[in-house]
Design a protein around this motif. Structure first.
Motif, PDB file in Angstrom:
ATOM      1  N   ASN A 162     -16.887 -34.852  17.051  1.00 57.12           N
ATOM      2  CA  ASN A 162     -16.694 -33.845  18.096  1.00 57.12           C
ATOM      3  C   ASN A 162     -17.681 -34.023  19.253  1.00 57.12           C
ATOM      4  O   ASN A 162     -18.253 -33.055  19.757  1.00 57.12           O
ATOM      5  CB  ASN A 162     -16.805 -32.434  17.512  1.00 57.12           C
ATOM      6  CG  ASN A 162     -16.092 -31.401  18.354  1.00 57.12           C
ATOM      7  OD1 ASN A 162     -15.031 -31.674  18.914  1.00 57.12           O
ATOM      8  ND2 ASN A 162     -16.679 -30.232  18.482  1.00 57.12           N
ATOM      9  N   GLU A 164     -18.646 -35.831  23.158  1.00 56.88           N
ATOM     10  CA  GLU A 164     -18.092 -36.287  24.426  1.00 56.88           C
ATOM     11  C   GLU A 164     -19.008 -37.336  25.048  1.00 56.88           C
ATOM     12  O   GLU A 164     -20.228 -37.186  25.001  1.00 56.88           O
ATOM     13  CB  GLU A 164     -17.942 -35.130  25.408  1.00 56.88           C
ATOM     14  CG  GLU A 164     -16.816 -34.174  25.084  1.00 56.88           C
ATOM     15  CD  GLU A 164     -16.700 -33.078  26.142  1.00 56.88           C
ATOM     16  OE1 GLU A 164     -15.561 -32.827  26.605  1.00 56.88           O
ATOM     17  OE2 GLU A 164     -17.725 -32.472  26.491  1.00 56.88           O
ATOM     18  N   LYS A 279     -19.094 -31.374  22.005  1.00 55.98           N
ATOM     19  CA  LYS A 279     -18.028 -30.701  22.743  1.00 55.98           C
ATOM     20  C   LYS A 279     -18.133 -29.185  22.557  1.00 55.98           C
ATOM     21  O   LYS A 279     -18.546 -28.702  21.508  1.00 55.98           O
ATOM     22  CB  LYS A 279     -16.655 -31.148  22.213  1.00 55.98           C
ATOM     23  CG  LYS A 279     -16.142 -32.453  22.770  1.00 55.98           C
ATOM     24  CD  LYS A 279     -14.737 -32.709  22.228  1.00 55.98           C
ATOM     25  CE  LYS A 279     -14.190 -34.030  22.734  1.00 55.98           C
ATOM     26  NZ  LYS A 279     -12.838 -34.294  22.193  1.00 55.98           N
ATOM     27  N   ASN A 280     -17.737 -28.474  23.582  1.00 60.62           N
ATOM     28  CA  ASN A 280     -17.608 -27.013  23.531  1.00 60.62           C
ATOM     29  C   ASN A 280     -18.918 -26.283  23.278  1.00 60.62           C
ATOM     30  O   ASN A 280     -18.910 -25.110  22.904  1.00 60.62           O
ATOM     31  CB  ASN A 280     -16.583 -26.589  22.451  1.00 60.62           C
ATOM     32  CG  ASN A 280     -15.240 -27.275  22.628  1.00 60.62           C
ATOM     33  OD1 ASN A 280     -14.769 -27.440  23.738  1.00 60.62           O
ATOM     34  ND2 ASN A 280     -14.643 -27.694  21.524  1.00 60.62           N
TER      35      ASN A 280
END
Length: 305
Positions: A162, A164, A279-280
């Motif tokens: 997960n 980036e 991410k997130n």
């Protein structure tokens, strides 16, 4: 759910160990374990999973810790502004391959902020460990390169964990050599001209795969090769034994001295250097500021190549 529990969870994530976290927090390990168990019961997830090397956040735990970090950061800002009137200890961690421009940006970050208290971590380490550090939130960002050879493997890891990848710049490869090296006066160096010189590489330990090599063209065999752990040793060997290494061409005379130069190598390969994050999960203000500084520094270096 208590702020203290969130702080406990973040410290455990940082050190990857309940025992180390308890010592850092000046509490007993049973007290810490109980606090986390109560928190996990309340939110109905397991924040950490145990491994042979300690503990690391679970997939659900990574998301939870991202929110927890934002809450604690905002709480500290409120306390600093309205209660304590004292600057809180600011924390920021980076894991990176061995790039001088990363250190340059780190220095500028510290100078720009002029904080009275801070706890920063800059880890020049192995490629897989960079990914693992960001995966488990030991570092907020990681800095490494991709190219045509390793990108499929790295992209799969980024997807699985997960993460980036954000591009900083793309350049053709260069060789770093001593000014006294017989090849130093060449405008471009061919691979075959390097055959009689020692090839210097950063060792990758347990994950010693071609895909995790810090140097491109890693599958080419060499008559003479030396693996090292740190940048200072590598540059000393470049000078001492006329060795070479393949890298981005970006070199800092302030950090590495005037005796190392970068010469283009004849190759169709490219190197794309970038940074990774979870991410997130919102970046802290320090991370945002650091990335802005890093982008400005690398832009100037790349324009000068």
């Amino acid at each position: 759910m208590k702020l203290q529990q969130l702080r406990y969870a973040l410290v455990i994530s940082k050190y990857g160990s309940f025992n180390k976290a308890a010592k850092k927090l000046f509490i007993s390990q049973p007290t810490l374990s109980t606090a986390i168990k109560e928190l996990e019961k309340e939110i109905n997830i397991s924040i950490f999973e145990r491994t042979t090397k300690g503990v690391r956040p679970s997939r659900e735990g990574i998301e939870f810790l991202g929110y927890a970090r934002q809450i604690i950061e905002q709480t500290e800002l409120l306390e600093e502004r309205y209660i304590n009137f004292k600057p809180s200890v600011r924390q920021f961690s980076i894991s990176t391959q061995h790039y001088a421009f990363v250190v340059n940006a780190f220095v500028d970050l510290i100078k720009n902020y002029q904080l009275d208290q801070y706890e920063f971590n800059l880890r020049e380490t192995k490629t897989y460990e960079i990914i693992d550090d960001v995966r488990n939130l030991r570092s907020e960002i990681g800095i490494l390169y991709k190219n045509q050879f390793n990108e499929k493997v790295l992209n799969k890891l980024f997807k699985d964990y997960n993460l980036e990848f954000h591009e900083l710049f793309t350049v053709k490869p260069y060789v770093f050599i001593s000014k006294s090296n017989p090849l130093a006066k060449k405008e471009i160096i061919k691979l075959e001209e390097l055959e009689d010189y020692p090839c210097l590489s950063f060792e990758q330990g347990e994950y010693n795969s071609f895909y995790f090599s810090e140097e491109i063209l890693s599958t080419i065999s060499h008559k003479k090769s030396i693996n090292v752990n740190d940048r200072a040793t590598l540059f000393n060997l470049l000078i001492g034994i006329n060795g070479y290494t393949i890298s981005t061409g970006i070199i800092s005379e302030d950090l590495n001295g005037p005796n190392i130069i970068a010469v283009p190598i004849e190759s169709e390969e490219t190197i794309t250097v970038g940074w990774i994050n979870q991410k997130n999960i919102k970046l802290t203000q320090l991370a945002i500021e650091y990335i802005n500084i890093l982008e400005n520094i690398t832009r100037k270096y790349v324009q000068g190549l």
